[in-house]
Design a protein around this motif. Structure first.
Motif, PDB file in Angstrom:
ATOM      1  N   ALA A   3     -12.080 100.402  75.266  1.00  0.00           N
ATOM      2  CA  ALA A   3     -10.751 100.031  74.799  1.00  0.00           C
ATOM      3  C   ALA A   3     -10.555 100.565  73.384  1.00  0.00           C
ATOM      4  O   ALA A   3     -11.051 101.629  73.037  1.00  0.00           O
ATOM      5  CB  ALA A   3     -10.581  98.520  74.867  1.00  0.00           C
ATOM      6  N   TRP A   4      -9.840  99.842  72.554  1.00  0.00           N
ATOM      7  CA  TRP A   4      -9.563 100.271  71.190  1.00  0.00           C
ATOM      8  C   TRP A   4     -10.116  99.218  70.231  1.00  0.00           C
ATOM      9  O   TRP A   4     -10.424  98.090  70.639  1.00  0.00           O
ATOM     10  CB  TRP A   4      -8.056 100.470  70.975  1.00  0.00           C
ATOM     11  N   PRO A   5     -10.255  99.535  68.967  1.00  0.00           N
ATOM     12  CA  PRO A   5     -10.836  98.570  68.030  1.00  0.00           C
ATOM     13  C   PRO A   5      -9.910  97.380  67.800  1.00  0.00           C
ATOM     14  O   PRO A   5      -8.689  97.508  67.819  1.00  0.00           O
ATOM     15  CB  PRO A   5     -11.032  99.386  66.747  1.00  0.00           C
ATOM     16  N   ALA A   6     -10.527  96.233  67.566  1.00  0.00           N
ATOM     17  CA  ALA A   6      -9.758  95.014  67.329  1.00  0.00           C
ATOM     18  C   ALA A   6      -9.444  94.866  65.845  1.00  0.00           C
ATOM     19  O   ALA A   6     -10.307  95.095  65.001  1.00  0.00           O
ATOM     20  CB  ALA A   6     -10.542  93.798  67.809  1.00  0.00           C
ATOM     21  N   SER A   7      -8.210  94.506  65.551  1.00  0.00           N
ATOM     22  CA  SER A   7      -7.867  94.136  64.180  1.00  0.00           C
ATOM     23  C   SER A   7      -8.307  92.689  63.951  1.00  0.00           C
ATOM     24  O   SER A   7      -8.333  91.879  64.877  1.00  0.00           O
ATOM     25  CB  SER A   7      -6.358  94.270  63.939  1.00  0.00           C
ATOM     26  N   GLU A   8      -8.648  92.387  62.728  1.00  0.00           N
ATOM     27  CA  GLU A   8      -9.107  91.029  62.414  1.00  0.00           C
ATOM     28  C   GLU A   8      -7.947  90.046  62.517  1.00  0.00           C
ATOM     29  O   GLU A   8      -6.824  90.337  62.085  1.00  0.00           O
ATOM     30  CB  GLU A   8      -9.690  90.998  60.999  1.00  0.00           C
ATOM     31  N   VAL A   9      -8.210  88.884  63.107  1.00  0.00           N
ATOM     32  CA  VAL A   9      -7.203  87.828  63.212  1.00  0.00           C
ATOM     33  C   VAL A   9      -7.551  86.757  62.188  1.00  0.00           C
ATOM     34  O   VAL A   9      -8.572  86.072  62.322  1.00  0.00           O
ATOM     35  CB  VAL A   9      -7.172  87.220  64.625  1.00  0.00           C
ATOM     36  N   PRO A  10      -6.740  86.591  61.151  1.00  0.00           N
ATOM     37  CA  PRO A  10      -7.068  85.594  60.121  1.00  0.00           C
ATOM     38  C   PRO A  10      -7.125  84.185  60.698  1.00  0.00           C
ATOM     39  O   PRO A  10      -6.350  83.831  61.605  1.00  0.00           O
ATOM     40  CB  PRO A  10      -5.921  85.727  59.122  1.00  0.00           C
ATOM     41  N   ALA A  11      -8.039  83.380  60.196  1.00  0.00           N
ATOM     42  CA  ALA A  11      -8.127  81.974  60.591  1.00  0.00           C
ATOM     43  C   ALA A  11      -7.087  81.176  59.811  1.00  0.00           C
ATOM     44  O   ALA A  11      -6.888  81.381  58.608  1.00  0.00           O
ATOM     45  CB  ALA A  11      -9.522  81.439  60.316  1.00  0.00           C
ATOM     46  N   LEU A  12      -6.412  80.260  60.499  1.00  0.00           N
ATOM     47  CA  LEU A  12      -5.396  79.422  59.873  1.00  0.00           C
ATOM     48  C   LEU A  12      -5.868  77.972  59.835  1.00  0.00           C
ATOM     49  O   LEU A  12      -6.619  77.536  60.716  1.00  0.00           O
ATOM     50  CB  LEU A  12      -4.081  79.507  60.659  1.00  0.00           C
ATOM     51  N   PRO A  13      -5.422  77.213  58.859  1.00  0.00           N
ATOM     52  CA  PRO A  13      -5.767  75.788  58.857  1.00  0.00           C
ATOM     53  C   PRO A  13      -5.084  75.070  60.013  1.00  0.00           C
ATOM     54  O   PRO A  13      -4.027  75.491  60.489  1.00  0.00           O
ATOM     55  CB  PRO A  13      -5.220  75.303  57.505  1.00  0.00           C
ATOM     56  N   GLY A  14      -5.706  73.998  60.474  1.00  0.00           N
ATOM     57  CA  GLY A  14      -5.135  73.257  61.586  1.00  0.00           C
ATOM     58  C   GLY A  14      -5.395  73.963  62.900  1.00  0.00           C
ATOM     59  O   GLY A  14      -6.277  74.815  63.021  1.00  0.00           O
ATOM     60  N   GLU A 105      -7.082 111.453  80.704  1.00  0.00           N
ATOM     61  CA  GLU A 105      -7.880 111.168  79.502  1.00  0.00           C
ATOM     62  C   GLU A 105      -7.043 111.325  78.235  1.00  0.00           C
ATOM     63  O   GLU A 105      -7.145 110.513  77.317  1.00  0.00           O
ATOM     64  CB  GLU A 105      -9.099 112.085  79.461  1.00  0.00           C
ATOM     65  N   LYS A 106      -6.219 112.361  78.199  1.00  0.00           N
ATOM     66  CA  LYS A 106      -5.380 112.604  77.018  1.00  0.00           C
ATOM     67  C   LYS A 106      -4.388 111.464  76.802  1.00  0.00           C
ATOM     68  O   LYS A 106      -4.240 110.956  75.681  1.00  0.00           O
ATOM     69  CB  LYS A 106      -4.642 113.928  77.196  1.00  0.00           C
ATOM     70  N   GLU A 107      -3.708 111.044  77.856  1.00  0.00           N
ATOM     71  CA  GLU A 107      -2.696 110.004  77.713  1.00  0.00           C
ATOM     72  C   GLU A 107      -3.330 108.636  77.472  1.00  0.00           C
ATOM     73  O   GLU A 107      -2.758 107.797  76.764  1.00  0.00           O
ATOM     74  CB  GLU A 107      -1.790 109.977  78.944  1.00  0.00           C
ATOM     75  N   THR A 108      -4.504 108.399  78.039  1.00  0.00           N
ATOM     76  CA  THR A 108      -5.196 107.141  77.770  1.00  0.00           C
ATOM     77  C   THR A 108      -5.630 107.077  76.316  1.00  0.00           C
ATOM     78  O   THR A 108      -5.531 106.022  75.662  1.00  0.00           O
ATOM     79  CB  THR A 108      -6.408 106.974  78.702  1.00  0.00           C
ATOM     80  N   ALA A 109      -6.103 108.196  75.781  1.00  0.00           N
ATOM     81  CA  ALA A 109      -6.485 108.240  74.365  1.00  0.00           C
ATOM     82  C   ALA A 109      -5.278 107.971  73.470  1.00  0.00           C
ATOM     83  O   ALA A 109      -5.376 107.246  72.461  1.00  0.00           O
ATOM     84  CB  ALA A 109      -7.110 109.591  74.032  1.00  0.00           C
ATOM     85  N   LEU A 110      -4.122 108.530  73.833  1.00  0.00           N
ATOM     86  CA  LEU A 110      -2.909 108.297  73.051  1.00  0.00           C
ATOM     87  C   LEU A 110      -2.494 106.833  73.122  1.00  0.00           C
ATOM     88  O   LEU A 110      -2.072 106.235  72.118  1.00  0.00           O
ATOM     89  CB  LEU A 110      -1.783 109.199  73.562  1.00  0.00           C
ATOM     90  N   PHE A 111      -2.631 106.242  74.291  1.00  0.00           N
ATOM     91  CA  PHE A 111      -2.316 104.822  74.459  1.00  0.00           C
ATOM     92  C   PHE A 111      -3.196 103.968  73.547  1.00  0.00           C
ATOM     93  O   PHE A 111      -2.711 103.050  72.881  1.00  0.00           O
ATOM     94  CB  PHE A 111      -2.515 104.430  75.920  1.00  0.00           C
ATOM     95  N   ARG A 112      -4.476 104.282  73.498  1.00  0.00           N
ATOM     96  CA  ARG A 112      -5.380 103.539  72.616  1.00  0.00           C
ATOM     97  C   ARG A 112      -4.921 103.651  71.150  1.00  0.00           C
ATOM     98  O   ARG A 112      -4.932 102.656  70.408  1.00  0.00           O
ATOM     99  CB  ARG A 112      -6.811 104.079  72.728  1.00  0.00           C
ATOM    100  N   GLU A 113      -4.538 104.847  70.743  1.00  0.00           N
ATOM    101  CA  GLU A 113      -4.080 105.039  69.368  1.00  0.00           C
ATOM    102  C   GLU A 113      -2.832 104.195  69.083  1.00  0.00           C
ATOM    103  O   GLU A 113      -2.709 103.583  68.019  1.00  0.00           O
ATOM    104  CB  GLU A 113      -3.767 106.517  69.123  1.00  0.00           C
ATOM    105  N   ASP A 114      -1.915 104.174  70.039  1.00  0.00           N
ATOM    106  CA  ASP A 114      -0.692 103.393  69.865  1.00  0.00           C
ATOM    107  C   ASP A 114      -0.995 101.905  69.787  1.00  0.00           C
ATOM    108  O   ASP A 114      -0.426 101.177  68.964  1.00  0.00           O
ATOM    109  CB  ASP A 114       0.283 103.669  71.014  1.00  0.00           C
ATOM    110  N   MET A 115      -1.875 101.420  70.660  1.00  0.00           N
ATOM    111  CA  MET A 115      -2.231 100.004  70.646  1.00  0.00           C
ATOM    112  C   MET A 115      -2.915  99.623  69.332  1.00  0.00           C
ATOM    113  O   MET A 115      -2.664  98.546  68.777  1.00  0.00           O
ATOM    114  CB  MET A 115      -3.144  99.675  71.824  1.00  0.00           C
ATOM    115  N   THR A 116      -3.753 100.502  68.826  1.00  0.00           N
ATOM    116  CA  THR A 116      -4.413 100.246  67.548  1.00  0.00           C
ATOM    117  C   THR A 116      -3.387 100.167  66.424  1.00  0.00           C
ATOM    118  O   THR A 116      -3.430  99.259  65.585  1.00  0.00           O
ATOM    119  CB  THR A 116      -5.442 101.343  67.238  1.00  0.00           C
ATOM    120  N   ALA A 117      -2.456 101.119  66.402  1.00  0.00           N
ATOM    121  CA  ALA A 117      -1.437 101.145  65.350  1.00  0.00           C
ATOM    122  C   ALA A 117      -0.559  99.899  65.389  1.00  0.00           C
ATOM    123  O   ALA A 117      -0.164  99.375  64.334  1.00  0.00           O
ATOM    124  CB  ALA A 117      -0.580 102.402  65.492  1.00  0.00           C
ATOM    125  N   LEU A 118      -0.268  99.406  66.588  1.00  0.00           N
ATOM    126  CA  LEU A 118       0.583  98.226  66.743  1.00  0.00           C
ATOM    127  C   LEU A 118      -0.182  96.918  66.603  1.00  0.00           C
ATOM    128  O   LEU A 118       0.408  95.843  66.733  1.00  0.00           O
ATOM    129  CB  LEU A 118       1.286  98.272  68.106  1.00  0.00           C
TER     130      LEU A 118
END
Length: 409
Positions: A3-14, A105-118
């Motif tokens: 898949a693509w790398p995960a962005s960090e999800v900040p922890a919230l109080p409560g 493969e090309k379009e899947t790679a592009l999809f991963r890039e888009d998901m990462t950016a978003l």
């Protein structure tokens, strides 16, 4: 497939609230109580022309589902497929004189890039149809052995009559099913079928097309619906929490997949909730690869549009609503992003504790992202009008918007 790398999800109080969401199968809202590990399957792309705004809207909706669950301190087990062999992909490769594997493969790679950016959170299991074939073949064989599948000129079809619960996902009548089957990849007019909407499980090898060893089925390739069933059952099992996708997947894809799984396992239902995102239009018609009226995430990125603004454009519309992409909706999102960033850049501001709870409330109520944006807008307006003395407030707002809405300020 990775898949693509995960962005960090900040922890919230409560802690967040349990999600109440619209279930297509019942036609109403259901409150999901997944237990310590929430399980979700979202149908992925057919990688021949990715990623347009319709895709982005769908994956944004189910990214919000994950974020709500994470905020309740649950783990999330998310699975997504890639239909990396199918008729539309092969047709595009032939049209453009491309190798179909390279195109996928090309379009899947592009999809991963888009998901990462978003900043879409990735699935734990990202599985291509081709790599799933060894698990698909025995399922088709089992359906045949159960009397739920039959052969027609070498192809293997599923008999919808074998599932007493067939039709309970979409709630459509026979006439509507036949019409949509013809529009969405089925072959209701093929002579010899037991029921016009019976879907193909295994397509016998065609000249000039890829095929794989199907053991007792003979060489061929899998049908569309059984692909997702094999992947979902392998990684999530029956009775998982959410089956997700665009509203155009309710029938035939999710209806057929549910029936395949229910006959295979003897259990009901395949998923506790069937959740569907609305369609995005351009120039008055639903964005569609066949029409060519597409706005691509990658094109916007190349044009210098901040992905956070793209995400805010998506969030401004309720996930179940059909809406139209225009230059104005993007411009509104760009302006909103600038205001939010300016507001949180100040050293202090109005207390944001109530805001965090407002965002949580809105998202728990059927993913009401527009209400969540409105709550942030109200805090920003207070910050602009008179500021505040809470030095923690800008950071709280930034973390909440990131954790719950996926927008980095």
């Amino acid at each position: 497939m990775h898949a693509w790398p995960a962005s960090e999800v900040p922890a919230l109080p409560g802690q967040g609230r349990d999600l109440r969401i619209h279930d297509t199968a019942t036609g109403g809202l259901v409150t999901l109580d997944p237990g310590p590990v929430a399980r979700i399957y979202v149908c992925g792309i057919t990688p021949y022309d990715a990623t347009h705004m319709g895709h982005a809207a769908t994956y944004n909706a189910f990214d919000l589902v994950q974020r709500v669950w994470l905020d309740t301190k649950r783990q999330v087990h998310y699975v997504q497929n890639v239909t990396d062999v199918d008729d539309p992909l092969l047709e595009r490769a032939r049209r453009d004189d491309l190798d179909w594997v390279a195109l996928a493969e090309k379009e899947t790679a592009l999809f991963r890039e888009d998901m990462t950016a978003l900043r879409m959170l990735p699935p734990q299991h990202y599985v291509g149809a081709v790599e799933a074939i060894p698990g698909i073949v025995p399922l088709v064989e089992r359906l045949r052995d159960l009397g739920a599948a039959y052969e027609l000129e070498g192809d293997i079809y599923f008999s919808v009559e074998s599932d007493p619960n067939f039709g309970r996902v979409s709630g459509l009548d026979a006439a509507a099913m036949r019409l949509l089957s013809a529009e969405r990849g089925g072959d209701p007019d093929r002579p010899g079928k037991k029921n016009p909407v019976d879907p193909m499980l295994w397509m016998a090898a065609r000249p000039g097309e890829p095929s794989w060893d199907g053991a007792s089925l003979g060489p061929g390739r899998p049908g569309w619906h059984i692909e997702c069933v094999a992947i979902a059952l392998d990684h999530l099992g029956m009775g998982f929490d959410v089956q997700g996708g665009g509203s155009d997947l309710a029938f035939p894809h999710h209806e057929m997949g549910a029936s395949h799984a229910q006959v295979l396992t003897g259990a009901f239902p395949m998923a506790k909730a069937y959740v569907h995102a609305g369609m995005v239009a351009l120039h008055g018609a639903k964005m569609s690869k066949s029409k060519g009226n597409l706005v691509f995430v990658s094109t916007l990125r190349r044009d210098g549009v901040d992905p956070a603004a793209v995400r805010l454009t998506l969030l401004a519309h309720h996930y179940r609503a059909d809406w139209e992409w225009t230059d104005q909706v993007l411009a509104d999102a760009v302006a909103r992003l600038a205001r939010w960033r300016a507001a949180v850049s100040r050293p202090d501001g109005p207390s944001a504790d109530a805001l965090v709870e407002e965002i949580r409330e809105a998202l728990a109520d059927d993913l009401d992202a527009p209400a969540a944006l409105a709550a942030v807008d109200r805090w920003v307006a207070l910050q602009e009008e008179r500021g505040g003395t809470d030095i923690s407030a800008p950071g709280v707002v930034s973390r909440a918007v990131d954790a719950l809405l996926g927008v980095a300020l």
